[in-house]
Design a protein around this motif. Structure first.
Motif, short mmCIF file in Angstrom:
data_model
loop_
_atom_site.label_atom_id
_atom_site.label_comp_id
_atom_site.label_asym_id
_atom_site.label_seq_id
_atom_site.Cartn_x
_atom_site.Cartn_y
_atom_site.Cartn_z
N THR A 53 0.81 -1.08 0.13
CA THR A 53 0.08 0.04 0.04
C THR A 53 0.66 1.36 0.04
N GLN A 231 -6.40 10.52 -4.83
CA GLN A 231 -6.29 9.02 -5.50
C GLN A 231 -5.66 8.38 -4.35
N ASN A 235 -7.97 5.16 -2.96
CA ASN A 235 -7.32 4.05 -3.19
C ASN A 235 -6.56 3.15 -2.09
N ASN A 236 -6.06 3.88 -1.18
CA ASN A 236 -5.37 3.23 -0.28
C ASN A 236 -5.95 3.40 1.40
N ALA A 258 -9.19 -6.49 -1.32
CA ALA A 258 -8.80 -5.28 -1.97
C ALA A 258 -8.04 -5.75 -3.39
N ARG A 262 -9.67 -4.81 -6.93
CA ARG A 262 -8.91 -3.54 -7.53
C ARG A 262 -8.55 -3.75 -8.97
N TYR A 265 -9.62 -1.07 -11.52
CA TYR A 265 -8.91 0.05 -11.30
C TYR A 265 -7.66 0.02 -12.09
N SER A 304 -15.77 -3.63 -16.48
CA SER A 304 -16.23 -3.80 -14.93
C SER A 304 -17.37 -4.38 -14.73
N TYR A 337 -17.25 -5.40 -3.30
CA TYR A 337 -15.96 -4.51 -3.45
C TYR A 337 -15.75 -4.14 -4.92
N THR A 341 -14.93 -0.27 -6.61
CA THR A 341 -13.69 -0.04 -7.47
C THR A 341 -14.23 0.06 -8.96
N ALA A 345 -13.40 3.61 -10.91
CA ALA A 345 -12.25 3.61 -12.11
C ALA A 345 -12.97 4.32 -13.17
N GLN A 391 -17.56 2.39 1.40
CA GLN A 391 -16.85 2.75 -0.04
C GLN A 391 -17.88 2.72 -1.37
#
Length: 420
Positions: A53, A231, A235-236, A258, A262, A265, A304, A337, A341, A345, A391
């Protein structure tokens, strides 16, 4: 033989070569993470996830220099370009040294905040930070000049060296330590510098950039830095907050979730690399830029939807194949999840598009909802499922607002053209 002759006749375009390279790099990075997850197990993988990360955070911070370099490499030529490159390298090195020093100095504090087994992993990582910033400027030149072959090589060398060195040290010496992972990351920064084409980086006599050029560069740099900060947060922050609020075992489970979710993304990032120089060039030539946006949004939306459906249909199979039975508890959350994401994206494509056009409202919008996501997770984290839901809420709102802004901006531009 006939197959290879057909390939020779249909020459692969540089853009297509770069896209294939990015897919290979993402595949290699996934393999790296998956093997670490299997070798280390959930608890130890949580420490590795913190370093990974940190690497992503560093990549976003350094991306500011890469995007600035890419944009003005399109606009500047000859002596102005050389002067610009020299200035960017100096600033990148200074920022890299400052960030690296801060990480080394506060290594002990970082260990306490993220509940890691060692502070030395942050020290080793800190020494590599300046190299990463230099590497990003080098990549920015390749990106702006559309030298996709060299750009592909630098990503490939970074990925392959990290994979081979890290796993080699772990398997040969049986050292399952986060410090070994940090050493592998540091070594990959050295290899990622190649090819490096600019020998005379800091000339004694360089052309002084005009006030107009300096102002344009500074303005774009500040806005891009702000956007890359959003970002980093979006993202983190979830992985770091989960590592802080949850036990190592649960944090390791979430890290695997994650990583798989991801993938959308990371595929979208490939299109962003192609989008920015193309939009800047089209604007410079006075051509329409919206069609290229629609093209990439369509690609990301299709990818996606496919990934979400696969995650919904085969969650346990995916988790078991990639990470093993130890991580099976995350299967029900996988498709959820992926939804979060995916929305991020698509929103990201809109934001980078407007950033290329020097329109910064979407950047501010991303910043607002990045902070909202972090606050939602801070206040609502009774379970990992709740973290995922927070999220989804934040990213859904972000995408809706970005679409509303696009419609507003398009209507405004159409009215302006009609008046003319």
């Amino acid at each position: 033989m006939q197959f290879f002759s057909q390939i020779k006749e249909k020459k692969i375009k540089p853009e297509q070569l770069f896209m294939l390279s990015v897919l290979a790099v993402n595949g290699g990075n996934y393999l790296y993470n998956l093997i670490l997850g299997r070798i280390l197990g959930p608890a130890q993988f949580a420490d590795a996830a913190v370093l990974i990360t940190f690497l992503l955070v560093l990549s976003f911070a350094a991306m500011t220099f890469q995007l600035v370099t890419a944009k003005f490499s399109v606009l500047f030529e000859n002596d102005i370009f050389q002067s610009f490159i020299s200035k960017v390298y100096k600033n990148a090195l200074a920022v890299g040294l400052a960030f690296g020093a801060l990480i080394i100095i506060f290594a002990g504090a970082l260990q306490n905040v993220f509940n890691t087994s060692s502070s030395n992993m942050f020290v080793v990582f800190g020494f590599g930070v300046p190299l990463y910033f230099l590497m990003s400027v080098n990549r920015g030149v390749f990106q702006g000049k559309k030298s996709f072959k060299n750009l592909s090589i630098t990503y490939q060398t970074e990925m392959l060296s990290r994979l081979v060195i890290t796993l080699g040290l772990i398997l040969l010496f049986d050292i399952k330590s986060s410090v070994v992972i940090a050493v592998g990351i540091l070594a990959s920064f050295v290899f990622g510098l190649f090819p490096f084409k600019y020998k005379n980086l800091f000339p004694k006599k360089a052309l002084v950039l005009s006030q107009t050029h300096s102002k344009d560069i500074r303005h774009f740099f500040i806005i891009t830095a702000f956007y890359e900060l959003t970002q980093i947060i979006i993202n983190n922050s979830d992985i770091l907050l989960v590592k802080h609020f949850f036990e190592s075992y649960e944090a390791g489970l979430y890290a695997s979730l994650a990583l798989i979710g991801r993938i959308v993304y990371f595929i979208a990032w490939m299109f962003v690399m192609l989008l920015l120089p193309t939009v800047v060039e089209l604007k410079k030539e006075g051509k329409k830029t919206a069609p290229i946006l629609f093209k990439y949004v369509g690609y990301i939306a299709a990818i996606s939807i496919t990934i979400i459906l696969v995650c919904l249909a085969f969650p346990e199979t995916i988790i078991t194949l990639l990470f093993g039975d130890s991580y099976i508890a995350m299967a029900p959350l996988l498709w959820k999840y992926a939804i979060a994401t995916s929305m991020f994206a698509i929103s990201n494509i809109f934001a980078y598009y407007y950033l290329s056009l020097d329109k910064y409202v979407p950047v501010v919008i991303s910043g607002v909802f990045g902070m909202l996501q972090m606050l939602l997770v801070i206040y609502f984290h009774d379970s990992l499922e709740q973290v995922v839901y927070m999220q989804i809420v934040a990213m859904l709102l972000l995408l809706v607002i970005q679409l509303i802004y696009f419609k507003y901006d398009s209507s405004k531009s159409a009215k302006t053209l009609n008046l003319k």
